[in-house]
Design an enzyme around this catalytic site. Structure first.
Site, mmCIF file in Angstrom:
data_model
loop_
_atom_site.group_PDB
_atom_site.id
_atom_site.type_symbol
_atom_site.label_atom_id
_atom_site.label_comp_id
_atom_site.label_asym_id
_atom_site.label_seq_id
_atom_site.Cartn_x
_atom_site.Cartn_y
_atom_site.Cartn_z
ATOM 1 N N ASP A 82 0.990 -1.458 0.013
ATOM 2 C CA ASP A 82 -0.577 0.030 0.571
ATOM 3 C C ASP A 82 0.682 1.414 0.486
ATOM 4 O O ASP A 82 1.975 1.081 0.133
ATOM 5 C CB ASP A 82 -0.734 0.105 1.151
ATOM 6 C CG ASP A 82 -1.917 0.613 1.327
ATOM 7 O OD1 ASP A 82 -2.405 1.390 -0.136
ATOM 8 O OD2 ASP A 82 -1.988 1.341 1.986
ATOM 9 N N ASP A 96 -0.197 4.824 1.260
ATOM 10 C CA ASP A 96 -0.211 6.049 1.897
ATOM 11 C C ASP A 96 -0.713 5.488 3.320
ATOM 12 O O ASP A 96 -1.279 4.529 3.466
ATOM 13 C CB ASP A 96 -1.550 6.782 1.999
ATOM 14 C CG ASP A 96 -1.971 7.430 0.003
ATOM 15 O OD1 ASP A 96 -0.475 7.664 -0.300
ATOM 16 O OD2 ASP A 96 -2.773 7.833 0.088
#
Length: 265
Positions: free
Chosen positions: A14, A16
């Site tokens: 991922d 953020d």
């Protein structure tokens, strides 16, 4: 096309609050304001959204509201201008947000022969240059519908929640990845499906819900420190990615210079 007998593992990250300490999309609100895409009120709303995102984590409802907000905000934006602003401000905006531990993990996975794939619900125009900066091999990101060079506000591909699993399964079939021996990294409970889809899931600075799931299932929990001023980045292994980023930065600089000259003439 699958590759029988040549299955290999990958590392899915991922973006953020996993690789970056903050939201990549909201971090560009001030450059977008300077470039004339948004007004001051929108900058302040973005700053508030960033604060809420950092304070409480991003649950499903918050992510849906953020999706709707960003979709409405970017309707009518010129795609070339967005790419130019991102290219022109990428190093200044993104590098201070990068977790050094994430860079080390990327290097370790590359050294082990694994592809590194960034899987993010942020827009491709933001995620792809960041992926090139980090030396990622592949990027899965949200893609907006474009008509006549502008965003319509509609979403063509939304890389979020269970849809991330659909995307990595399709990529695994194409690239010959074995998900059972692959690695996953995320901070949010919204990525529980992604982490559950790989054999080696890791919770990174997890929100409360994901931390609880990680403890229950025996998943490793990684704690990344707040980023410092500058982070050394891995060498980009793919010349095409490096060349593309350099070209984008050059094009962005030229476009912004042209726009500034037109304002003063």
């Amino acid at each position: 096309m699958a590759h029988p007998g040549t299955a290999r593992s990958a590392a899915f990250f991922d973006l953020d609050k996993t690789i970056l300490a903050r939201s990549s999309t909201l971090a560009f609100s001030r450059p977008f304001y300077a470039g004339g895409l948004i007004n001051r009120r929108t900058v302040l709303r973005s700053a508030y959204a960033q604060f809420v995102y950092l304070l409480g984590g991003a649950d499903h409802d918050q992510m849906e509201r953020m999706r709707e907000y960003i979709s409405a905000m970017c309707t009518g934006w010129d795609v070339a201008t967005v790419k130019a602003i991102v290219a022109d401000t990428l190093d200044h905006i993104v590098r201070p947000m990068i977790h050094a531990e994430a860079v080390e993990l990327i290097e370790q996975h590359h050294a082990a022969g694994r592809d590194v794939v960034i899987v993010s619900s942020s827009g491709a125009e933001v995620v792809e240059p960041i992926g090139a900066m980090l030396g990622a091999d592949r990027v899965i990101a949200t893609r907006m519908v474009v008509a006549d060079g502008k965003y319509t506000g509609e979403i063509a591909e939304y890389a979020y929640g269970p849809l991330k699993v659909t995307a990595i399964e399709a990529l695994a079939a194409t690239e010959g990845y074995d998900l059972a021996s692959s690695y996953g990294y995320s901070d949010s409970i919204t990525d529980e499906p992604l982490l559950a889809a790989v054999g080696h899931p890791h919770a990174v600075n997890p929100d409360k819900a994901l931390r609880r799931v990680a403890v229950e299932r025996g998943w490793p929990v990684l704690e990344f420190a707040e980023p410092g001023e500058r982070v050394g980045l891995p060498t980009v292994r793919r010349p095409a990615l490096a060349a593309g980023l350099v070209a984008a930065i050059a094009a962005g600089a030229l476009l912004l210079a042209s726009r500034r000259r037109s304002r003063t003439s």
